[in-house]
Design an enzyme around this catalytic site. Structure first.
Site, PDB file in Angstrom:
ATOM      1  N   SER A 346      21.088  16.777   2.704  1.00  0.00           N
ATOM      2  CA  SER A 346      21.963  17.235   1.627  1.00  0.00           C
ATOM      3  C   SER A 346      23.020  16.147   1.363  1.00  0.00           C
ATOM      4  CB  SER A 346      22.589  18.582   1.978  1.00  0.00           C
ATOM      5  OG  SER A 346      23.141  19.191   0.828  1.00  0.00           O
ATOM      6  N   ASP A 431      13.586  23.372  -3.942  1.00  0.00           N
ATOM      7  CA  ASP A 431      15.009  23.242  -3.645  1.00  0.00           C
ATOM      8  C   ASP A 431      15.843  23.661  -4.861  1.00  0.00           C
ATOM      9  OD1 ASP A 431      17.597  22.431  -2.971  1.00  0.00           O
ATOM     10  OD2 ASP A 431      16.891  20.671  -1.885  1.00  0.00           O
ATOM     11  N   HIS A 463      15.917  23.975   0.190  1.00  0.00           N
ATOM     12  CA  HIS A 463      16.969  23.026   0.571  1.00  0.00           C
ATOM     13  C   HIS A 463      16.965  22.879   2.091  1.00  0.00           C
ATOM     14  CE1 HIS A 463      20.359  20.562  -0.373  1.00  0.00           C
ATOM     15  NE2 HIS A 463      21.159  21.221   0.431  1.00  0.00           N
TER      16      HIS A 463
END
Length: 507
Positions: A346, A431, A463
């Site tokens: 991320s 995602d 994600h």
């Protein structure tokens, strides 16, 4: 049970009562459009708190009501840059406990008037870090202890008997472990307590409060008991401007320098903690030191530390902190300066891409998991329910909407020509936060320019990687990638049967 879901409107979450036996839902509180979080009172089991985000000025307001049939009213507003939350409604019906950074740098625990929002008493604060969790008497709601965490968990006790029990538990547990309590009987004579370690699985015991003795129950992962793990050290690193950064170091060996993996946390408005970290232990086993750093912009260290990260992505001080941490590890004789990897998911994936593009001579290789490569396209494709948060993200990141030059300055996609080191990318096709296009565009650009890149896409992931076979698959590929470029150990890789890995660059 009370649950929140955005099934009525994808942009907002409503609160429902759910029968856990039948799954039947009944609406408890409908979101008027600006609520980003809900809270309930334990004794009445009613939704009495709503956390509201103003999309115009990014202020946060705590809204309360007396019961489910009463009107909502604003209790306390925190302008952008401030932090606060409601902790608990007090039993007198007239006050509540809140945390707040208003008028101070770190958040304090306060007693607040429920009608006026006025502060009645300041109960606790620390100059070094924000107030953490609060241990309350379940019946009276009296404060028994408060925790806070600068580098490790610390507690301030208001209940001396409870303090003594924690001291007994600590004396009976493994050295250097952190004690926590999972549950108690109603009369508090028997507790389920735990010992959190950095070099082994969490151990649970039954604590007899009367006899002050413990009986072993189980460990969180018994299979780990046959292995020896490396302890995690908490360290303080000086940034180039003198700012203290809390970091955590896990070493494969202490008698010589080794390759280093800089593992960058996501968020970025989050933080790393001391404790057992499976990835750090995996890397240590393969011959690498792992360094985790709470760079400026991380949470938990007060509003000044947090907002020192504003507009500091990529070429700014947030990335400089990571660079300084690596140089610290080199100077301390921990890291081999020629074998450094930047690894993260991320925001950590973004930091990996930024590291390879903006400090290309520092890293031998990088591993990017679900990281964004273009900040403008990232914010243009966020999930609908992040709408109220978007303006606050622009204030923290910088106005990539109206300032194209700034977006190009901080987005790694526009600096691919700078990359000198191999990159491994992992992404989930579903995602909702960082879309697949963020990985597609930088992987394709690198391939076109002849820069080494391996791109693995998982069709049924979002994600991050949730399915065990996909996690094993990507970890196996990562291990081979690291062994190739850093020289550590690696198992023979066999693709798990359930893995959905595909390779878009080969199509």
């Amino acid at each position: 049970i009370l649950v929140s879901t955005n099934q009525r409107n994808a942009k907002v979450f409503d609160m429902y009562r759910c029968s856990y036996k039948t799954g039947e839902l009944s609406l408890e509180a409908e979101n008027p459009g600006d609520v980003v979080g809900w809270g309930a009172e334990d004794s009445s089991f009613e939704v009495r708190e709503a956390v509201v985000r103003n999309q115009e000025d990014s202020s946060t307001t705590v809204r309360v009501r007396d019961d489910a049939s009463s009107e909502w009213r604003d209790l306390k507003t925190f302008p952008y840059g401030e932090k606060g939350s409601l902790v608990e409604f007090c039993t007198d019906g007239e006050t509540c406990l809140m945390t707040s950074s208003l008028g101070r740098d770190t958040s304090a625990l306060l007693k607040v008037d429920l009608k006026t929002g006025d502060v009645i008493d300041e109960i606790f604060s620390s100059e070094k870090c924000d107030c953490g969790s609060v241990i309350l008497d379940q019946d009276t709601k009296e404060i028994r202890a408060i925790s806070y965490n600068y580098a490790r968990t610390e507690r301030l006790f208001f209940d001396k008997d409870l303090e003594h029990d924690y001291e007994v538990l600590k004396s009976l547990g493994p050295k250097d472990a952190e004690v926590f309590v999972a549950s108690k009987t109603r009369d508090e004579k028997m507790w389920v307590a735990g010992y959190r370690r950095s070099d082994g699985p969490t151990e649970y015991v039954l604590y007899d409060q009367t006899s002050k003795t413990t009986t072993p129950l189980f460990v969180s992962n018994p299979k780990l008991l046959e292995y020896k793990f490396a302890p995690m050290e908490n360290v303080i690193i000086k940034a180039r401007d003198g700012l203290d950064l809390v970091g955590y170091l896990t070493r494969a060996r202490t008698d010589t320098k080794t390759p280093l993996i800089l593992m960058v946390h996501g968020g970025p408005w989050a933080r790393d903690y001391w404790g057992f970290n499976s990835k750090a232990q995996w890397f240590a086993n393969r011959g690498y030191a792992t360094l985790q750093v709470n760079f400026r912009g991380s949470t938990g260290y007060g509003k000044t530390f947090l907002h020192r990260g504003d507009k500091q992505w990529g070429v700014g001080d947030m990335q400089h902190d990571l660079t300084d941490a690596v140089k610290w590890a080199i100077d301390e004789g921990i890291a081999d300066e020629n074998n450094i990897c930047v690894y993260g998911g991320s925001y950590g994936g973004y930091a990996c891409l930024a590291g390879l593009t903006f400090t290309p001579d520092l890293y031998k290789c990088g591993v990017d998991i679900v990281g964004p490569s273009n900040i403008k396209t990232l914010l243009d494709s966020i999930p609908p329910y992040w709408g109220p948060l978007r303006n606050g993200m622009l204030l923290k990141i910088g106005d990539v909407d109206s300032d194209e030059e700034f977006n190009r300055k901080i987005s790694p996609l526009y600096h691919v020509d700078n990359i000198k080191s191999p990159l491994l990318i992992g992404h989930g096709a579903n995602d909702p936060r960082v879309k697949q296009a963020e990985a597609d565009q930088i992987a394709s650009s690198m391939k076109e320019k002849g820069i080494p890149v391996e791109y693995v896409l998982y069709s049924d992931e979002g994600h991050g990687f949730a399915r065990p076979d996909n996690r094993l698959d990507f970890n196996g590929r990562t291990e081979l990638f690291l062994a190739t470029h850093l020289g550590g150990r690696a198992e023979e890789f066999v693709k798990p049967d359930g893995s959905t890995a595909s390779f878009p660059l080969e199509i």
